[in-house]
Design an enzyme around this catalytic site. Sequence first.
Site, PDB file in Angstrom:
ATOM      1  N   ARG A 223       0.850  -1.184   0.000  1.00  0.00           N
ATOM      2  CA  ARG A 223       0.000   0.000   0.000  1.00  0.00           C
ATOM      3  C   ARG A 223       0.894   1.245   0.000  1.00  0.00           C
ATOM      4  NH1 ARG A 223      -3.570  -2.776  -1.548  1.00  0.00           N
ATOM      5  NH2 ARG A 223      -5.636  -3.117  -0.611  1.00  0.00           N
ATOM      6  N   HIS A 271      -1.222   1.076  -9.761  1.00  0.00           N
ATOM      7  CA  HIS A 271      -1.902   0.119  -8.882  1.00  0.00           C
ATOM      8  C   HIS A 271      -2.488  -1.047  -9.679  1.00  0.00           C
ATOM      9  CE1 HIS A 271      -3.978  -0.076  -4.686  1.00  0.00           C
ATOM     10  NE2 HIS A 271      -3.736  -1.288  -5.138  1.00  0.00           N
TER      11      HIS A 271
END
Length: 308
Positions: A223, A271
Amino acid sequence: MAILLYLDKTRSSAWKDAITQAFPELECRTWSEPGDLREIEVLITWKVSTELLSRLPSLKAIFTPSAGVDQINFDEIPESITVVRMINPDLEQQMAEYACAAVLSVYRQFPLYRQQHNAHQWKQQHIAPAHQYRIGVMGLGQQGNAVLNQLATFNFSLRGWARSQHDLSGVDCYAGHNALPDFLEGLDCLICVLPLTDATHHILNRAVFDKLNTGACVINIGRGGHVDEADLMTALQSGQLGHAILDVVQNEPLDEDSSLWEHPNLFITPHIAGITRIDAGFDSIKENLRRMIDHEPFIGVVDKSSTY
């Protein structure tokens, strides 16, 4: 039993059809036609607000369409509601593919060869044998294991670190905060696949970078909150880090004016290391719905105290 899909329209429509076909005895609804919210027992959603929870008095379980659950504020989830994250082998495969591609590109010096290409320069570079290239993986859950298993096929020297002790064939495993310096010492490449918690926020910082081999590479497929981005840029500027590959950043989407775009040795992807494909993701949902009907334990229950 009534199920509510609180997702994007494409996924909601596909999963509603799939759930109805697999479990005709269940009533599956989407947010566009939710019916009586007091009847909802299972909510399938990326994140949930206290306002929505207050309208779901019969809710028993929340299924997330992701392996990570850092988007959920567990302080707002009543103890009576079980949160279940997605266990998705397809996600693990994608993460392993990305990690291997990233490692191999740096190990085989593709960024340098790109520079030589642009300069019309034909020059071979020496690289050490793979067994001398030291790679450390932070996070030894399903995704970390998948990454290590694939990297092992290239005969790299492998280490793993997690909060608790693990025993993995061909991997030197370290556990806990006190073992972190020994794990990091002299690594050529550090890969983060940790869950994001209060304890792992900004875990990739100057102190960690300084322990790595000079010119090392950092790859983050966890993350964005794992990386102290100011410390990362400083380490790249000083040469302590030779390369960084980020699939996630603190604020997504990354602003087009961000300085992160500008460093020549920092490569960013949007991502995409692991994306929940509609068909593959449904397999996890389907299995846990079956388990709920048959009164069996869920797969992927989140420990609310550790939030993963």
